[in-house]
Design an enzyme around this catalytic site. Sequence first.
Site, mmCIF file in Angstrom:
data_model
loop_
_atom_site.group_PDB
_atom_site.id
_atom_site.type_symbol
_atom_site.label_atom_id
_atom_site.label_comp_id
_atom_site.label_asym_id
_atom_site.label_seq_id
_atom_site.Cartn_x
_atom_site.Cartn_y
_atom_site.Cartn_z
ATOM 1 N N HIS A 1 3.185 -2.820 -17.227
ATOM 2 C CA HIS A 1 4.424 -2.212 -16.739
ATOM 3 C C HIS A 1 5.485 -3.315 -16.793
ATOM 4 O O HIS A 1 5.172 -4.502 -16.651
ATOM 5 C CB HIS A 1 4.192 -1.773 -15.292
ATOM 6 C CG HIS A 1 5.314 -1.015 -14.660
ATOM 7 N ND1 HIS A 1 6.455 -1.623 -14.196
ATOM 8 C CD2 HIS A 1 5.461 0.307 -14.387
ATOM 9 C CE1 HIS A 1 7.251 -0.705 -13.663
ATOM 10 N NE2 HIS A 1 6.670 0.474 -13.774
ATOM 11 N N ASP B 1 -1.942 -6.768 -11.396
ATOM 12 C CA ASP B 1 -1.036 -5.699 -10.995
ATOM 13 C C ASP B 1 -1.920 -4.501 -10.641
ATOM 14 O O ASP B 1 -2.472 -3.834 -11.520
ATOM 15 C CB ASP B 1 -0.087 -5.366 -12.153
ATOM 16 C CG ASP B 1 0.774 -4.143 -11.841
ATOM 17 O OD1 ASP B 1 0.542 -3.487 -10.811
ATOM 18 O OD2 ASP B 1 1.667 -3.846 -12.645
ATOM 19 N N GLN C 1 -1.664 0.788 -10.291
ATOM 20 C CA GLN C 1 -2.390 2.005 -10.697
ATOM 21 C C GLN C 1 -3.886 1.886 -10.408
ATOM 22 O O GLN C 1 -4.621 2.851 -10.576
ATOM 23 C CB GLN C 1 -2.186 2.285 -12.194
ATOM 24 C CG GLN C 1 -0.749 2.568 -12.596
ATOM 25 C CD GLN C 1 -0.189 3.860 -11.994
ATOM 26 O OE1 GLN C 1 -0.927 4.738 -11.553
ATOM 27 N NE2 GLN C 1 1.124 3.956 -11.961
ATOM 28 N N LYS D 1 2.380 4.920 -4.044
ATOM 29 C CA LYS D 1 1.448 5.533 -4.999
ATOM 30 C C LYS D 1 0.108 5.819 -4.311
ATOM 31 O O LYS D 1 -0.887 6.109 -4.951
ATOM 32 C CB LYS D 1 1.218 4.594 -6.190
ATOM 33 C CG LYS D 1 2.485 4.336 -7.018
ATOM 34 C CD LYS D 1 2.174 3.429 -8.180
ATOM 35 C CE LYS D 1 3.398 2.835 -8.833
ATOM 36 N NZ LYS D 1 4.247 3.794 -9.540
ATOM 37 N N CYS E 1 8.265 2.721 -18.058
ATOM 38 C CA CYS E 1 8.382 1.262 -17.864
ATOM 39 C C CYS E 1 7.262 0.509 -18.572
ATOM 40 O O CYS E 1 7.035 -0.670 -18.301
ATOM 41 C CB CYS E 1 8.406 0.851 -16.398
ATOM 42 S SG CYS E 1 9.896 1.364 -15.560
HETATM 43 C C1 LIG Z 1 1.154 -0.487 -13.397
HETATM 44 C C2 LIG Z 1 2.411 -0.506 -12.576
HETATM 45 N N1 LIG Z 1 2.885 -1.687 -12.172
HETATM 46 C C3 LIG Z 1 3.993 -1.786 -11.416
HETATM 47 C C4 LIG Z 1 4.686 -0.668 -11.060
HETATM 48 C C5 LIG Z 1 5.931 -0.832 -10.265
HETATM 49 O O1 LIG Z 1 5.775 -0.277 -9.000
HETATM 50 P P1 LIG Z 1 7.013 -0.246 -8.012
HETATM 51 O O2 LIG Z 1 8.061 0.576 -8.677
HETATM 52 O O3 LIG Z 1 6.463 0.373 -6.790
HETATM 53 O O4 LIG Z 1 7.443 -1.650 -7.820
HETATM 54 C C6 LIG Z 1 4.240 0.588 -11.462
HETATM 55 C C7 LIG Z 1 4.996 1.802 -11.139
HETATM 56 O O5 LIG Z 1 4.953 2.787 -11.826
HETATM 57 C C8 LIG Z 1 3.069 0.668 -12.250
HETATM 58 O O6 LIG Z 1 2.596 1.835 -12.668
#
Ligand SMILES: Cc1ncc(COP(=O)(O)O)c(C=O)c1O
Length: 468
Positions: free
Chosen positions: A124, A217, A220, A243, A408
Amino acid sequence: MNPTDTSSAEWDIAAVRDHFLFPAEGRVVTNNAASTQPPRELLELYRSLAPGYENVHRGQSDASRELTRLFEDAYDTIAQFLGAPSRRSVALYRNTTEAINAVLYSLLTEFRDGDNVVTTMLEHNSNYVPWSALCRDILPRFGRRVDCRLARFDPETGELDLEHLASLIDARTKLVCCTGASNFLGTRPPLETVRDLADASGYVQPNGEERSYLLVDGAQLVPGTFTDVQALGADYLAFSFHKLLAPFGVGVLYAREHLLESSLPFLYGGDMIAEGRVFPGGVEYGPLPWKYAAGTPNILGAIVSAQALRLLHDLALTPTQAHYFGTGRPIERETTRRAMDRISAWNRHLTARALERLEAIPGLTIYGPGDAARRTSLVAFTVAGHDSGDLAHALNDAGVEARAGCHCATLAHHALGLTPAGSCRLSFYLYNTPEEVDVAVDALAAIVAGRRRVRGGRDVPVVGPAGR
Ligand SMILES: Cc1ncc(COP(=O)(O)O)c(C=O)c1O
């Protein structure tokens, strides 16, 4: 059915859905990888905290002391859920993105000229853009050259190319950043292998540790998979509560205690200092975890988010009965494992059904691993001759909440040669039903066949070029 799958008989979906408000609206909520729905208990919890509303660590009133207790307990619940040794390893931020940026700023002063950061094309933007900015925009201004390296994935299978990753990690790799699960391809990289590669790099950290640090990260990963940070051997793990059933506003950074102890905080100000230890000539920072809690925090958000974890156990194990929600009762690791395994199995059941049924739609390409067991609970696809945004709008007209765009995950869309960089995505969580998967796929099939579907599954005459 695979014995590890959760069949409808074993998963009381009606009881689970009873906890939520959205089913009454007739919504088919299949954009859960963006944000999940809040159970009614958590919304009610906000209201129930209002009579005792006060700041924490900043008052002698009963109200302030009680809210401080609940706020601090929230850290304990989060630490327990992750298998962290204690609350001292937990820092709270607004979301995953801010938590990852906190790692960047904590390590900023430690990078040496010639170092590198390795991340992947699966990330992401939240786990690529900060490292790109660090290497290309921030450190050059301090006269330091640090390389940002990107490991490829296999375009056919969506799996991380471990050989390529291994070739990028060397004795100058300070940090390896890897997603626990891709929010576009669904891929779940083998984090133990990534950990081993980082361990073997030979990089000498300023504290003498010989290995690259690993940042996972978990945005997900954590909502649907049993995660034990110590077993995983992650140095840092970030995820967002929005999430994972809680309302918006709270993200977690887990970090090894000694790293939080030795590194500089991201934010400076009130409550992160040792009581009274602020002088014209210098400042002493407070104990963990409060060293990483500058300024008035999202107090109610933290309390509600930790209770979301408790409720998650109840939904997975005893959906008609609250056992952990509303309490501070310790939760055994085995209980968390059982709860999360049940959620994983249900998510897999829904994903397998979506994969199988989507494949039958003419012109549709699914991205990522073909096997539901190898992916997280989402499926992204394109359909030849159809714009992904138009498909998502038409699905919405049919009452199905999909998401189109690059999610993203821009690097991965570019790597697959998708122009424009976009796909349509359906993502599932513990309250979705197999029937909802069918409604979504049937609606998509009708749209692709040139029919215009409206809520309730009825087709109406097409008006306009995109059938909208
Ligand atoms: C794999 C992953 N990393 C990071 C994020 C970013 O999350 P946030 O918008 O809560 O910072 C997301 C959000 O969709 C994501 O799917």
